[in-house]
Design a protein around this motif. Structure first.
Motif: not given
Lengths: 323, 537
Positions: A151, A154, A159, A166, A268-269, A271, B227-230, B232-233, B236-237, B239-240
């Protein structure tokens, strides 16, 4: 040698059978039932439907019968269909295999390419500045949780700097790209995941390399080599490294089952459509056929990995011979 | 000289005229094009609607398929594939008049035969659909002509009408298929505003607009779900600007998106939710079979405090099995005030008294203690359980908390009714029929009255509520049910959480309504200069 390999391969069969019996029993003895979050608590879903599923999946038959049914079809590499979406297990695994294997192979290569020289360098000047710094770093890397590091990276690279994507392994319009741009696009997406997944490996492998190298460097033949007046690089890389590489070969052998084992958190993080997610969801939903396929896959690869390591010992170390 | 003054006089008029034309252009010139990229925590499983049991699948198949009826922005049933319908013979018969201008995505016309086919498959025991229950109440379905269908029920069944919101599937493509195991599940062909294009497992599903959609061509050309399982990700996505829409947690809504970046690029939505969270008591447990105890517990827990801490205020106190924005919800049922003293006196009346110095209430030599079980993976619920634990300690009740993995929770706790109290939530369907949760006969394994609630009047009203089509009459019934259930406190009703979401602000035409924002998705559009994704088809 061929005889030895054949013997080992034959010996795997009873082990594999044992693994499947045990894991089949354990999965079924564990509490919980096949369920998916959404339909389990939906009042529109009747208990009759649940019973229908139990019948369709043979869950009403006694355990030995179910094991026998499973074994019969699995011997022909038919692992059945997933409970959750009724697709063939083989298809489900096959479509995710490239991502997981690709990333794991890349990060394994990356780890060995970087960690071995670091370990060697640290060992030749043990206690020196480089050694101290790499030691601290490898402990830091080992201690830092991957998800947290991921994180942070990333946040910084994607960002703040905007250099890297990401998540995912393709851009949204991947299908419309030219072949060259496709390769570029995938590499671009892989930089961060491969780097992060290598970090733990760096620390471990460089430590292993360092300690076995230090041991090798203290052997009498190294004194001999030095006494002969060989240059430092030849002493280290030709004489010591070859002898110090046994544990590394073991590590490679042990990493082979890991090549197929994607990490859930990591996938997961970022994806990533890998195997880790697939198997994790299978366990959460008690998707038996998928769990069993995973167990078999893991067992086979572990045994093959060990075999490959054993065979390579013979090549790396002339003192080892198999009959 | 004279001419010049005239010109100056004219100038404002010209300006106003220009402005007017400009505004008109703005108002009418909705541009086609662009794509919307959404994020989903989990991948879809099956895009054949009758087998799509997970929310990710239903969301996608909802865009590809239509039912005969749908809910509009004010949560009223309106026609979708059906132009209109008539309810006859006191609710025994429903006649649907279908639209004649609808085509499947492959060009074949949609007819009554498709509806009949869908119905046959819904009640076919070999098809593994979880949604067959409502259709088993149908006595017969007759195709009167290509665009008229007559459905006869065994007895009047109001939720039956809404059940025809079930997506209709194409007969000509599926007639010879085994629905449990068909390629169609991954390559659906429907009648909806979007056509299926690609599905990359665990990566993305892409839909493209159906230019011949019977309402009108959707303005957004593509709808992509990544599909983004997390979570927090996903954040973050955002934010971009890699993702255009996502759900938000209360913390993300109130603090983390409270930045200049988000204010500049995104629009946030705060909409009433269709859910409630409750503490359910096992009514066969002697501790909870005493109504005074249940009332006392309700007085002892401060729901506003829970909402403020756990939801950061994004929720409302719930008093019954409906949501406040529903016509079934009786606004006259008011939540009781937080009153520990009253709780103590009610408990004392029920025989629970503090006899020694440790402060715990006792009766017949036994301390009042119970366990709240809840499922793992829902932090919100765990926090709620802890707050309840603390508040009940205040009145002398010892609470333990057990957090259990979902599958085990279902098989060992719910199915076996092996719990004292459970902390769970229901999502509330648009139709207020709650027979399956509250009817006293629905207590078998796998059924949903797992707390063992039984009230003869409620039983009677529940049956009546599904027989009467007149909404005003129905409203009376459900208001009464609401009143009785809150009075009896079989659940401690806690809160209804709001649904918080964020959407990129280049999308125009988004109009929040009681039903949410998605109801007019085909009217969303992006002005050409702001369009982000240009490759189409």
């Amino acid at each position: 040698m061929i005889n030895y390999i054949l013997k080992r391969l034959l010996g795997m069969i009873p082990v594999l059978l044992g693994v499947t019996v045990l894991s089949f029993a354990i999965i079924n003895l564990a509490p919980g039932k096949f369920s998916t979050l959404d339909q389990a608590m939906n009042p529109k879903v009747s208990p009759e439907y649940q019973m229908r599923l139990v019948k369709a999946f043979n869950l009403d038959k006694p355990l030995p019968v179910r094991y026998w049914l499973w074994l019969k079809s699995s011997i022909c590499f038919d692992f059945g269909r997933s409970f959750s979406d009724n697709r063939l297990i083989m298809d489900k695994i096959a479509e995710r295999l490239p991502v997981t294997v690709g990333i794991n192979v890349l990060s394994l290569l990356f780890v060995f390419l970087v960690a071995i020289p670091i370990g060697v360098k640290a060992a030749t000047k043990a206690g020196g500045g480089f050694d101290t710094v790499t030691t601290y770093f490898s402990f830091l890397l080992l201690a830092a949780p991957t998800f947290w590091l991921a994180l942070l990276l990333m946040q910084f690279f994607c960002i703040q700097l905007g250099w890297l994507p990401i998540s995912g392994i393709h851009s949204l319009d991947f299908e419309y790209f030219s072949p060259l741009r496709k390769v570029w696009d995938i590499s671009w997406h892989l930089i961060l995941p491969v780097f992060v997944s290598s970090l733990g490996g760096f620390a471990v492998i460089s430590r292993y390399m360092r300690s076995s190298m230090m041991e090798a460097l203290n052997q009498p033949y190294i004194y001999t080599a030095r006494a002969k007046g060989l240059p430092q690089s030849q002493v280290v890389y030709k004489h010591a490294l070859r002898n110090a590489s046994l544990p590394i070969v073991t590590m490679i052998g042990l990493s082979i089952p890991g090549l197929l084992g994607g990490s859930v958190i990591f996938e997961s993080i970022f994806a990533l459509p890998g195997l880790g997610q697939l198997f994790f969801q299978a366990v959460m939903a008690r998707d038996m056929p998928l769990i069993m396929a995973e167990v078999v896959l893991g067992a086979v690869l572990t045994m093959l990995g060990n075999l490959i390591a054993d065979i390579s010992y013979a090549y790396v170390d002339p003192r080892i011979r198999y009959k | 000289m004279r001419r010049k003054t005239l010109n100056i006089l004219k100038l404002p008029i010209v300006l106003v005229a220009f402005l007017f034309v400009f505004i008109c252009l703005q108002a009418f010139a909705q541009d086609y094009g662009d794509a919307i990229v959404g994020a989903s925590i989990s991948d879809a499983r099956n895009l054949l609607p009758m087998l799509a049991s997970d929310s990710a699948s239903s969301e996608i198949s909802g865009m590809v398929f239509n039912g005969l009826v749908k809910y509009d922005k004010d949560i009223n049933l309106v026609g979708d594939l059906a132009k209109s319908w008539e309810v006859q013979e006191g609710g025994l018969v429903i006649i649907f008049h279908l639209r004649a201008d609808v085509r499947w995505h492959d060009g074949s016309p949609f007819t009554a035969a498709d509806v009949e086919f869908t119905y046959r498959k819904m009640i076919d025991p070999s098809v593994r659909t979880p949604y067959g229950g409502d259709f088993e109440r149908v006595k017969s379905l007759e195709v009167l002509d290509d665009h008229t269908i007559k459905v006869t029920y065994k007895e009047p069944f109001v939720p039956g009408l809404a059940s025809w919101g079930m997506s209709i599937i194409p007969r000509h493509l599926l007639e010879k298929e085994d629905l449990n195991n068909t390629a169609f599940s991954r390559y659906p062909v429907g009648t909806g505003p979007y056509k299926f294009k690609t599905w990359k497992t665990q990566e993305k599903i892409e839909l493209v607009s159906n230019r011949d959609y019977f309402e009108h061509r959707p303005f957004l050309d593509r709808a992509i779900t990544r599909v983004i399982p997390d979570e927090s990700t996903i954040f973050l996505e955002l934010q971009t600007q890699g993702v255009d829409s996502a759900g938000l947690t209360p913390l993300q809504y109130s603090r983390q998106t409270d930045t200049d970046f988000f204010k500049k690029h995104y629009r946030k939505f705060r909409l009433p939710g269709f859910n409630y969270t409750y503490l359910g008591y096992n009514l066969s447990n002697p501790k909870f079979s005493d109504k005074r105890v249940r009332l006392a517990l309700n007085y002892a827990v401060d729901k506003t405090e829970i909402i403020n801490i756990v939801l950061l205020g994004f929720g409302t106190v719930s008093t019954g099995p409906f949501v406040p924005q529903s016509w079934a919800y009786d606004q006259g049922v008011l939540p009781v005030a937080f009153d520990p003293a009253k709780a103590r006196s009610l408990l004392a009346e029920a025989g629970w008294k503090s006899v020694n110095k440790d402060g715990w209430l006792e009766k017949d030599g036994r301390v009042f203690e119970f366990t709240i079980a809840t499922n793992q993976g829902n932090e919100e619920r765990q926090k709620v359980a802890e707050i309840i634990q603390r508040r009940l300690k205040g009145v002398g009740i010892r609470v333990k908390i057990k957090v259990v993995e979902w599958s085990v929770f279902l098989s060992e706790f719910i199915d076996k009714k092996n719990f004292e109290a459970i902390l769970l939530g229901w999502s509330v369907p648009r139709d207020p029929d709650i027979y399956d949760i509250w009817y006293s006969g629905k207590t078998k394994e796998g059924e949903f009255n797992f707390i063992g609630y039984k009230n003869d009047e409620v039983d009677k009203l529940l049956i009546e509520g599904r027989r009467i089509f007149d909404q005003q009459e129905r409203q009376k019934i459900y208001h009464r049910i609401h009143e009785i259930i809150y009075d009896e406190q079989p659940y401690m009703f806690l809160f209804t959480a709001e649904s918080l979401s964020i959407l990129h602000n280049r999308f125009q035409g988004v109009k929040p309504a009681p039903a949410g924002i998605g109801y007019n998705f085909i009217d969303w559009w992006v002005a050409r200069p702001q369009q982000k994704y240009r490759i189409a088809k």
